[in-house]
Write a protein that holds these residues in place. Structure first.
Motif, PDB file in Angstrom:
ATOM      1  N   GLY A 152       0.823  -1.205   0.000  1.00 32.94           N
ATOM      2  CA  GLY A 152       0.000   0.000   0.000  1.00 32.94           C
ATOM      3  C   GLY A 152       0.855   1.252   0.000  1.00 32.94           C
ATOM      4  N   ILE A 153       1.933   1.208   0.750  1.00 33.52           N
ATOM      5  CA  ILE A 153       2.804   2.381   0.829  1.00 33.52           C
ATOM      6  C   ILE A 153       3.405   2.708  -0.533  1.00 33.52           C
ATOM      7  CG2 ILE A 153       5.016   3.193   1.750  1.00 33.52           C
ATOM      8  CD1 ILE A 153       4.282   1.832   4.368  1.00 33.52           C
ATOM      9  N   PHE A 154       3.863   1.692  -1.242  1.00 31.57           N
ATOM     10  CA  PHE A 154       4.465   1.961  -2.554  1.00 31.57           C
ATOM     11  C   PHE A 154       3.468   2.643  -3.480  1.00 31.57           C
ATOM     12  CE2 PHE A 154       7.991  -0.859  -1.491  1.00 31.57           C
ATOM     13  CZ  PHE A 154       9.035  -0.207  -2.138  1.00 31.57           C
ATOM     14  N   SER A 155       2.243   2.152  -3.459  1.00 31.25           N
ATOM     15  CA  SER A 155       1.259   2.736  -4.346  1.00 31.25           C
ATOM     16  C   SER A 155       0.874   4.142  -3.887  1.00 31.25           C
ATOM     17  CB  SER A 155       0.043   1.816  -4.387  1.00 31.25           C
ATOM     18  OG  SER A 155      -1.034   2.475  -4.941  1.00 31.25           O
ATOM     19  N   ILE A 185       8.289   1.710   8.547  1.00 33.01           N
ATOM     20  CA  ILE A 185       8.510   1.274   9.934  1.00 33.01           C
ATOM     21  C   ILE A 185       7.204   1.419  10.718  1.00 33.01           C
ATOM     22  CG2 ILE A 185       9.947   1.579  11.987  1.00 33.01           C
ATOM     23  CD1 ILE A 185      11.751   1.048   9.717  1.00 33.01           C
ATOM     24  N   GLY A 186       6.528   2.523  10.474  1.00 32.48           N
ATOM     25  CA  GLY A 186       5.248   2.750  11.159  1.00 32.48           C
ATOM     26  C   GLY A 186       4.230   1.685  10.793  1.00 32.48           C
ATOM     27  N   ALA A 187       4.154   1.367   9.517  1.00 35.03           N
ATOM     28  CA  ALA A 187       3.198   0.360   9.065  1.00 35.03           C
ATOM     29  C   ALA A 187       3.548  -0.999   9.667  1.00 35.03           C
ATOM     30  CB  ALA A 187       3.199   0.272   7.545  1.00 35.03           C
ATOM     31  N   PHE A 193      11.783  -6.912   4.095  1.00 32.21           N
ATOM     32  CA  PHE A 193      11.158  -5.968   3.176  1.00 32.21           C
ATOM     33  C   PHE A 193      10.842  -4.633   3.843  1.00 32.21           C
ATOM     34  CE2 PHE A 193      10.265  -7.118  -1.146  1.00 32.21           C
ATOM     35  CZ  PHE A 193      10.659  -8.449  -1.204  1.00 32.21           C
ATOM     36  N   VAL A 194      10.603  -4.668   5.130  1.00 33.93           N
ATOM     37  CA  VAL A 194      10.355  -3.404   5.832  1.00 33.93           C
ATOM     38  C   VAL A 194      11.578  -2.513   5.687  1.00 33.93           C
ATOM     39  CG1 VAL A 194       9.988  -2.322   8.078  1.00 33.93           C
ATOM     40  CG2 VAL A 194       8.730  -4.385   7.461  1.00 33.93           C
ATOM     41  N   PHE A 195      12.729  -3.102   5.974  1.00 29.42           N
ATOM     42  CA  PHE A 195      13.948  -2.288   5.903  1.00 29.42           C
ATOM     43  C   PHE A 195      14.289  -1.927   4.465  1.00 29.42           C
ATOM     44  CE2 PHE A 195      14.299  -4.458  10.003  1.00 29.42           C
ATOM     45  CZ  PHE A 195      14.370  -3.323  10.805  1.00 29.42           C
ATOM     46  N   LEU A 196      14.050  -2.887   3.583  1.00 29.28           N
ATOM     47  CA  LEU A 196      14.313  -2.632   2.171  1.00 29.28           C
ATOM     48  C   LEU A 196      13.451  -1.472   1.675  1.00 29.28           C
ATOM     49  CD1 LEU A 196      16.128  -4.023   0.140  1.00 29.28           C
ATOM     50  CD2 LEU A 196      14.131  -5.272  -0.687  1.00 29.28           C
ATOM     51  N   THR A 197      12.185  -1.516   2.054  1.00 31.40           N
ATOM     52  CA  THR A 197      11.273  -0.448   1.633  1.00 31.40           C
ATOM     53  C   THR A 197      11.754   0.891   2.183  1.00 31.40           C
ATOM     54  OG1 THR A 197       9.444  -1.996   1.667  1.00 31.40           O
ATOM     55  CG2 THR A 197       8.879   0.329   1.655  1.00 31.40           C
ATOM     56  N   LYS A 203      16.440   6.509   0.657  1.00 32.95           N
ATOM     57  CA  LYS A 203      17.867   6.619   0.388  1.00 32.95           C
ATOM     58  C   LYS A 203      18.215   6.596  -1.098  1.00 32.95           C
ATOM     59  CE  LYS A 203      18.845   6.550   4.759  1.00 32.95           C
ATOM     60  NZ  LYS A 203      19.050   7.858   5.372  1.00 32.95           N
ATOM     61  N   THR A 204      17.293   6.188  -1.928  1.00 27.61           N
ATOM     62  CA  THR A 204      17.661   6.030  -3.333  1.00 27.61           C
ATOM     63  C   THR A 204      16.951   7.074  -4.202  1.00 27.61           C
ATOM     64  OG1 THR A 204      15.814   4.573  -3.849  1.00 27.61           O
ATOM     65  CG2 THR A 204      17.823   3.528  -2.998  1.00 27.61           C
ATOM     66  N   PRO A 205      17.533   7.345  -5.362  1.00 31.68           N
ATOM     67  CA  PRO A 205      16.867   8.255  -6.294  1.00 31.68           C
ATOM     68  C   PRO A 205      15.463   7.773  -6.641  1.00 31.68           C
ATOM     69  CG  PRO A 205      19.095   7.791  -7.039  1.00 31.68           C
ATOM     70  CD  PRO A 205      18.846   6.889  -5.869  1.00 31.68           C
ATOM     71  N   PHE A 206      15.332   6.473  -6.812  1.00 25.87           N
ATOM     72  CA  PHE A 206      14.013   5.952  -7.142  1.00 25.87           C
ATOM     73  C   PHE A 206      12.969   6.358  -6.098  1.00 25.87           C
ATOM     74  CE2 PHE A 206      10.790   2.694  -6.470  1.00 25.87           C
ATOM     75  CZ  PHE A 206      10.203   2.658  -7.720  1.00 25.87           C
TER      76      PHE A 206
END
Ligand SMILES: Nc1ncnc2c1ncn2[C@@H]1O[C@H](COP(=O)(O)OP(=O)(O)OP(=O)(O)O)[C@@H](O)[C@H]1O
Ligand SMILES: Nc1ncnc2c1ncn2[C@@H]1O[C@H](COP(=O)(O)OP(=O)(O)OP(=O)(O)O)[C@@H](O)[C@H]1O
Ligand SMILES: [Mg+2]
Ligand SMILES: [Mg+2]
Lengths: 512, 326, 359, 320
Positions: D27-30, D253-255, D165-169, D175-178
């Motif tokens: 959901g966060i990504f979207s 992290i919150g999610a 995935f939490v940390f990856l997200t 941290k990334t341009p993306f």
């Protein structure tokens, strides 16, 4: 450099929107190292033209050459590649991001997969030093002043290596001090070999800084002249197609009894910091009091406190002797206060309502608009028709959504509504922001007409000219207090500017 | 690819006409499921299999309708009744009121219901003595447990599910009065995740055998048990309604408490075919072989224990033991 | 008369109609892929609904609560609120109606039934108002609070039925007394005992009242202003928070009334439920099909109800799994929402029409 | 309550939370890209379905339990992404109302997965039972008191994956341009557009990742909890994931915290029943607990809404 090829040449650009030709075969040349002003009424097509140059819109006809080569600018990316940068009328900044993040967005320096923030911040620092653009790389946008936001926009274009800069109404939101700074920056930029297109409604600025002026009316180029060979009156006439008087002619004021008496008013802002400190102010019947001040000195909070939108911590607000502080907006409105809000989209209008629905936004609940709980559409329509006519609101119909009106006409709807309330006190906040000279003239005349009818008018504006021309008395606000009062006949920009910087205050330190 | 599948399989084989039978009857029997549908691995499925068996044996046309919500029970029953079906089944206690209404509105129609008693002359009600079957698996659990802690996972608390719990508890108590008994309700028949959590909670408490009466929620119980079994933990599940070892394997299924819904349905169908159908209710107990424990129990349950089960079974049938229901 | 004609040629009419047709076609394609005959299937579907009085009555019964939950969602939408809690409000309304229907036995019929209806509406409204209040007073996002209230509502309903209303030995409440029933017995008998009830009429009235309230009254004007631009509404002297709570309350009232209809008109009792019935969620779809307009909601409920009720006939007569109807409904909403796609498909027709207009 | 029990509760909590974590990250990504995603539930259903049949056919093809489970996850990702394109095309390209488009996904999911299961498995309402993932212990770490019981004993690989995935997200987002671009597109699309960030492309990517992650969440349910796919495998968890995302203020992290909270409040409803005193309170009150608790926490801990500013608005370069 006169003979050199223009850096940008627009040839016969035509752009149509449903029902309107926004740009009608416009041709224009921007030479290297010049500041080229673009002048025209609201809706003349200036922004549209520049959006085409920046790749946001595609022209229906015509072509563009950059440095002599024909180009097709089909996206902002392409424009950036061609060295074109644009500072938009409404800033394109991401509020929760930092200054650096906004600047590097889209072309971020990286270290491995990460954004290299260190390098980015250093680059921002370097650019801002080179061009004298003071920005704090680590501040968040929502924490910095409008002036700094604009400098961020400029650094953004420079970061992308722009040689051709487009400024769309850059001064509309700036304070006089900030405008001055911007002028210096622009001069510095052209001195470094950049070329600038400047859109502004302020003839004074055009005269001061531009080399060439192109005047557009209803999507067509009317003329293109050297600034040195023209004067404001001529420009205004070309633009509007009629003679415009700049000096607002008004009879001397005949102030009566006090209508508004504010004493020791204290209020806090959203963050809970006191922004109005024991403020005292009074406005009498039949006079216009102008509040001059640098943005962020408590103007917005003062208006909100006066209109019931903000809690008053202490002090009193008397309207004809009746206490108004901490009453509801409705109560205050009914007591005879009208208010032209600062932000017409946020507060002034329900954009998805029709013109007629907006006309009765504050009176819908009263007879004759409501009878026994039901809306009386006949009465509403009648009122809307009457005001649309009286205030010359240009709208296809009164059922048209407010959203599709031009900025000037949206403002007219609000003014019509507020003035028609026949208030004791009219509060006008930035009533002419972003309007063309014709519309400005109209608005200012309305304010003066109110005064002449014996109403009290409180005008808040960042435009010193407006304050000086329209007000009968000027109060200067600084750090939540009125720090001085002057009469417009007896003052000038310089003195006001100093007062606004707090210089008459003992504890105030002038920032320079 | 999927287009080639014959559609008869998704639904009634009424017009299949596949199996040649001598006494080709032109009778029609229908059934309405509750929201579970005919593949619920529980009574709906048993009932539907029984209908199909009747079709094969007697050539009767059979068909079912799955209800998507409570409101649909009546119109679905009516679809059959008004369509001239000779017998219409309502599967599950949830249909009791609907059956009653339809039966009263259509006194000439023949109806039947599983798991509830509907008092109408044209309705055959079939109920089961779940408490007796549960008692027997309780005996198994009581004798098999090593931790002396035995658990029960229920779906929603209701009189029906209470019969399972109480019978089971009494069975355990009969053979192992010291065993601790813990029950946990999930509040749902269709939430495997809740079943899994309930099972985890019980197993963590030291329970080593869980009897579930919770429909699809029980899938979660089996899942948890299977995960623990792979981890080397010695835990078991006792299945319900059908022989669940067939689905979940006998590595984790100690035994199952069986309700012979299919037998009952087949019998009533037969009555219709033979023209002997009469309303009224029957409660199928151990005596009628209506409930019992799975034949596959021999895989995991010791012969001694099974002998004990047989002993208690006799006692119940003889009336020596009266299993309470609440 | 001319108005009516204009209505039919307006985009807001043509686009949904085309969207419905496209959704049906897409569903047909899915049936073909699955090896079913769509013509036969749709035929069976419509025969089921319109083939005889009994089923028609039952289909109307199916549509009625959908109208109410659809209106509920649409109403809150107009105030800029996303009321995903219709489900819980429906259940609470249902329970309140059952409670009054059972416990207040002895009241005369002209008091009892109305009282039960009012109780359903009132408590449904209060349930929604909780979410409204939390939003207004504490800034709690109404989407989360309503989702939570849906679950709480479900368990509360079960709790009340089991603690206070239980029919001994059964998993349901005792019957409501005759005097609380809103069944239309005479009509029901005419229609082969289908469970038609007064609720349908009330639902139609509610749609009209919704329209009048929202567009013809002062309060409706306020709610719309708050929905579009709360800042401007506040500036203009409206009480934004009060309007949020009010809009949620009315929205919940509509849903709660829908729940009351189910008890008083259809079941005459309430079961202990293992999961919520889904009528609240379906109401969202109905409102979306109806473009959040009360009359659109009526049409949306007719469409939704016809498809879901008819799907039983489809699976009975044509052996098509009824799930396919969810695909059809989903596609219809999809095409209504993504009008761009419909416009794009209609392009050839459109340009022709434009030309005709010019002439 | 002893340490062992606490450890076990945490363990159960995490199993419950796993699917929610995946879906709320999705959901966060979207939503960070500006596209409201009410279709999480639908994506989860598609994922749960794909995992069920994927693992089944992989098992049929002779793969072992864990390998076939991973195949199920893989198929879930593929299907999740494919279905997310429906949401993307409607709401990004055709500027449909994003809420409606999400609800469409839920409808399609409910209808088509069951339809397909019936087609594939001869009318059956659920997919065949698969082995799925197995629990395992982490050697050595499992013996740490409390922590061992909570995090290193009886754990599923999916739980670890979720936490990873939490940390990856978090890393990708901040941290990334993306991540910077994705967020800019959700906050101020026209600002992003004018610096050359392709708004629509980033929104598509955001929605597609969302579909993939939510589908993994659904897959986790099938492969660790139910073993089969049926109409009620997901049953509303997508909506809870939305709540977790909002509750967690759109921060990974919150999610995560919110998902764990929901997992916990589900887990304790079983533990509460172990206590004698719980017998005297009606069960429904215990069942209500998680949801009541959520509302109480929400009321106690609200602050400024931190939804992306352009959330829910289609990007139209011509509009101001
Ligand atoms: N996206 C659009 N769609 C339709 N019409 C548009 C659009 N953008 C601009 N217009 C119309 O084109 C005309 C020119 O607008 P433009 O924004 O270029 O004016 P402008 O000269 O910048 O005005 P202002 O001084 O108020 O900024 C206006 O009549 C406006 O209504
Ligand atoms: N999508 C659109 N459709 C119709 N008109 C539009 C559209 N976008 C912009 N316009 C019109 O374009 C004109 C110029 O827009 P612009 O963004 O420059 O605002 P403006 O009129 O200068 O007002 P303000 O400065 O107060 O925002 C306005 O008349 C506006 O109404
Ligand atoms: Mg402009
Ligand atoms: Mg402008």
């Amino acid at each position: 450099m006169g003979a050199a090829t223009p850096v940008v040449e627009l040839k016969q650009i035509t752009k149509r929107f449903p029902g309107i030709v926004a740009n009608d075969a416009i041709s224009l040349q921007l030479r290297k190292g010049e500041i080229h002003a673009l002048l025209g009424e609201n809706g003349a097509g200036k922004s549209t033209l520049m959006n085409i140059v920046f790749g946001l819109y595609q022209p229906d006809e015509g072509s563009i050459e950059v440095n002599g080569k024909p180009v097709i600018i089909d996206s902002p990316n392409r424009a950036i590649d061609l060295g074109i940068g644009m500072v938009h009328q409404h800033f394109k900044l991401v509020q929760p991001f930092t200054v650096t993040e906004n600047i590097i967005l889209g072309s971020e320096p990286t270290k491995g997969l990460n954004i290299n923030y260190k390098k980015a911040a250093a680059e921002v620092q370097r650019l801002s030093e080179q061009y004298g653009l003071k920005v704090n790389p680590h501040a968040k946008i929502h924490d910095i002043s409008v002036g700094m936001q604009q400098r961020v926009e400029i650094v953004k274009t420079l970061y992308r290596g722009a040689d051709i800069l487009i400024f769309d109404e850059p001064t509309a939101v700036l304070t006089p001090q900030e405008i001055k700074e911007l002028m210096i920056i622009m001069k510095k930029l052209v001195a470094e070999g950049k070329s600038i297109i400047l859109i502004t409604h302020k003839l004074k600025e055009i005269m001061e800084i531009s080399d060439t002026v192109t005047i557009i009316r209803r999507g067509k180029v009317i003329d293109s002249v050297k600034t040195s060979e023209t004067n404001p009156n001529e420009l205004a006439e070309k633009m509007v197609g009629r003679n415009v008087t700049f000096k607002v002619d008004k009879k001397p004021a005949t102030p009566g009894a006090n209508v508004l008496e504010v004493s020791k008013l204290t209020a806090k802002n959203k963050e809970g910091i006191s922004v109005l400190n024991q403020l005292n102010l009074n406005v009498r019947a039949g006079e216009i009091v102008g509040i001059a001040g640098v943005d962020g000195n408590g103007q917005s909070e003062l208006i909100e406190a006066l209109t019931g939108l903000r809690k008053v911590e202490s002090g009193s607000i008397l309207l004809e002797g009746k206490e108004l502080s901490n009453h509801s907006p409705r109560h205050i409105s009914e007591s005879g206060v009208a208010h032209i809000p600062e932000d017409r989209h946020k507060h002034g209008l329900v954009l998805d309502f029709s013109v007629s629905e907006n006309i009765v936004l504050e009176s819908y609940y009263k007879a004759p608009y409501t009878r026994k709980g039901f809306l009386n559409f006949d009465a509403i329509k009648q009122q809307a028709k009457r005001l649309v006519e009286a205030f010359d609101v240009r709208t296809p119909s009164i059922e048209t959504k407010a959203r599709s009106l031009s900025g000037g006409n949206q403002q007219k709807v609000i003014i019509a509504r507020e003035v028609d309330k026949n208030p004791e006190l009219l509060i006008a906040a930035q009533p002419t922001r972003g309007l063309d000279v014709g519309a400005i003239e109209f608005v200012q005349k309305q304010l003066i007409a109110q005064r002449d009818q014996g109403k009290a008018v409180l005008l808040i504006s960042f435009e010193l000219d407006e304050i000086i021309n329209v007000s009968d008395r000027i109060a200067v606000i600084y750090e939540g207090q009125i720090v001085g009062e002057v009469l417009p006949e007896e003052t000038n920009d310089r003195e006001l500017g100093l007062m606004m910087a707090g210089s008459t205050q003992k504890r105030g330190t002038a920032h320079e | 690819g999927c287009g080639s599948k014959p559609k008869e399989e998704t639904n009634a084989g009424g017009d299949k006409g596949g199996t040649p039978t001598e006494e080709k009857s032109d009778l029609k029997i229908g059934m309405v499921t509750d929201v579970g549908g005919v593949n619920d691995k529980s009574f709906n499925q048993s009932a539907w299999e029984a209908l199909q068996a009747t079709e094969t044996e007697t050539g009767t046309a059979v068909k079912y309708l799955q209800s998507k919500s409570d409101e649909e029970y009546i119109p679905n029953l009516n679809e059959f009744v008004k369509g001239g079906y000779d017998l219409t089944w309502g599967i599950g206690f949830q249909l009791a009121d609907a059956i009653k209404t339809v039966a009263e509105q259509n006194p000439d129609a023949k109806l039947a219901i599983i798991d509830s008693v509907v008092d109408a002359p044209n309705v055959k009600s079939v109920t089961f003595a779940e408490e007796e079957g549960s008692y027997l698996v309780g005996v198994v659990a009581g004798l098999t447990t090593k931790s002396n802690k035995i658990g029960f996972v229920g779906g929603m608390e209701s009189p029906l599910i209470k019969k399972f719990e109480v019978g089971f508890r009494e069975g355990v108590k009969a053979v192992n009065p010291d065993a601790q008994f813990i029950s946990n309700y999930t509040g749902a028949f269709d939430k495997p995740d809740l079943g899994k959590a309930a099972a985890a909670t019980l197993y963590n408490e030291g329970v080593d055998i869980i009897f579930h009466a919770s429909g699809a929620t029980g899938n979660g119980v089996f899942n948890e048990a299977s995960a623990r079994k792979k981890q080397g933990q010695d835990v078991w599940v006792i299945g319900v309604d059908k022989d669940q070892s067939l689905e979940f394997g006998d590595e984790i299924t100690l035994t199952s408490m069986i309700k012979k819904v299919d037998e009952a349905v087949k019998r009533v169908n037969k009555e219709v075919v033979d023209g002997t159908f009469a309303g009224g209710s029957e409660n199928l107990t151990l005596k009628e072989n209506g409930v019992g424990i799975a034949d596959t129990s021999t895989a995991n349950v010791s012969a001694d224990t099974l002998a004990k089960v047989e002993e208690y079974k006799e006692k119940i049938i003889s009336g020596e033991i009266k299993v309470p229901t609440e | 008369m001319n108005n009516v004609l204009k209505w039919f040629t307006r985009d807001s009419f043509i686009l949904p109609v085309v969207a419905i047709i496209m959704g049906l076609i897409l569903g047909g394609v899915v049936m073909l892929i699955g090896g079913y005959n769509p013509i036969e299937a749709y035929g069976a579907l419509f025969t089921k609904v319109f083939g005889d009085m009994y089923n028609f009555g039952e289909a109307v019964r199916e549509m009625t609560p959908l109208i109410m939950t659809g209106l509920a969602f649409a109403f809150a939408s107009r105030a800029g609120l996303f009321n995903i809690g219709g489900e819980g409000q429906f259940l609470v309304g249902m329970t309140a109606a059952t409670f009054v229907g059972v416990k207040f036995a002895g009241l005369p019929i002209y008091l009892h039934a109305p009282l039960a209806l009012i109780a359903g509406a009132l408590f449904g409204g209060l349930w929604a108002a909780i979410a409204g209040y939390l939003k207004a007073a504490r800034g709690v996002n109404e989407v989360i609070s309503s989702i939570m209230l849906n679950w709480i509502g479900l368990y509360l309903a079960n709790l009340i039925v089991r603690q206070f209303l239980l029919l001994k030995g059964e998993n349901r409440s005792v019957d409501i007394s005759e005097s609380a029933s809103i069944s239309l017995t005479w009509l029901s008998e005419l229609m082969g005992n289908s469970r038609v009830h007064m609720g349908t009429l009330i639902a139609l009235v509610m749609a009209v009242l919704f329209y009048i309230y929202m567009w013809k009254t002062k309060q409706g004007y306020e709610i719309r202003a708050v929905g579009y631009n709360p800042n401007a509404a506040e500036y203009a002297g409206m009480h934004v928070n009060r309007n949020i709570v009010k809009a949620m309350f009315i929205s919940g009232m509509l849903a709660g009334l829908g729940g009351a209809f189910q008890v008083l008109g259809v079941f005459q009792y309430q079961t202990v439920m293992s999961g919520s019935p889904g009528t609240g969620f379906d109401g969202i779809a109905v409102a979306l099909i109806g473009l959040n307009h009360p009359f659109g909601v009526l049409l949306g409920a007719v469409l939704f109800g016809t498809l879901t009720y008819g799907s039983a006939g489809m699976s009975f007569a044509a052996d098509v799994p009824p799930e396919i109807i969810r695909i059809v409904i989903g596609s219809i909403i999809f095409f209504i929402a993504a009008q761009g796609i419909v416009r794009w498909i209609l392009k050839p027709f459109y340009s022709k029409r434009k030309k005709e207009k010019v002439l | 309550m002893d340490l062992l029990t606490i450890g076990q509760i945490i363990n159960t909590t995490l199993v419950f939370a796993t699917a929610l974590i995946f879906a709320s990250l999705g959901g966060i990504f979207s939503e960070k890209s500006g596209v409201t995603n009410l279709g999480l539930e639908g994506f989860m259903v598609f994922g749960a379905f794909a995992a069920g049949i994927g693992a089944h056919y992989a098992q049929e093809a002779g793969m072992g339990g864990t390998t076939s489970a991973w195949m199920g996850v893989l198929l879930a990702i593929v299907l999740g992404v494919m279905v997310s394109l429906i949401h993307a095309v409607a709401s990004i390209t055709f500027k449909a109302d994003q809420i409606i488009s999400g609800i469409v996904i839920n409808f399609l999911a409910a209808g088509s997965t069951l339809y397909l299961v019936k087609l594939l498995f001869e009318g059956s309402g659920d997919s065949p039972l698969v082995q799925g993932f197995s629990k395992f212990d982490v050697p050595l770490l499992k013996d740490i008191p409390l922590l061992g019981e909570a995090f290193f004993k009886n754990v599923y690989p999916t739980t670890y994956l979720a936490i990873l995935f939490v940390f990856l997200t978090y890393y990708i987002m901040f941290k990334t341009p993306f991540g910077l671009r994705l967020r800019s597109v959700g906050e101020h699309p026209s600002a992003a557009d004018t610096v050359g960030v392709k708004v629509l492309r980033y929104r598509y990517i955001g929605v597609m990742i969302s579909g993939a992650l939510a589908a993994i969440g659904g897959a986790a349910i099938t492969l660790t909890t139910t073993g089969t796919f049926s109409h009620n495998t997901v049953s509303g968890q997508g909506y809870i994931a939305i709540a977790a995302m909002i509750f967690g203020k759109w921060n990974p992290i919150g999610a995560f915290g919110a998902a764990v909270f929901f997992g916990f409040s589900q887990a304790i409803r079983n533990y509460v029943q172990l206590f004698e005193w719980s017998q005297s309170i009606p069960q429904e009150i215990i069942f209500m607990l998680p949801y009541l608790l959520t509302i109480i926490v929400l009321v106690a801990a609200v602050g400024r809404s931190s939804a992306p500013s352009a959330l829910g608005e289609a990007y139209d370069p011509g509009k101001r």
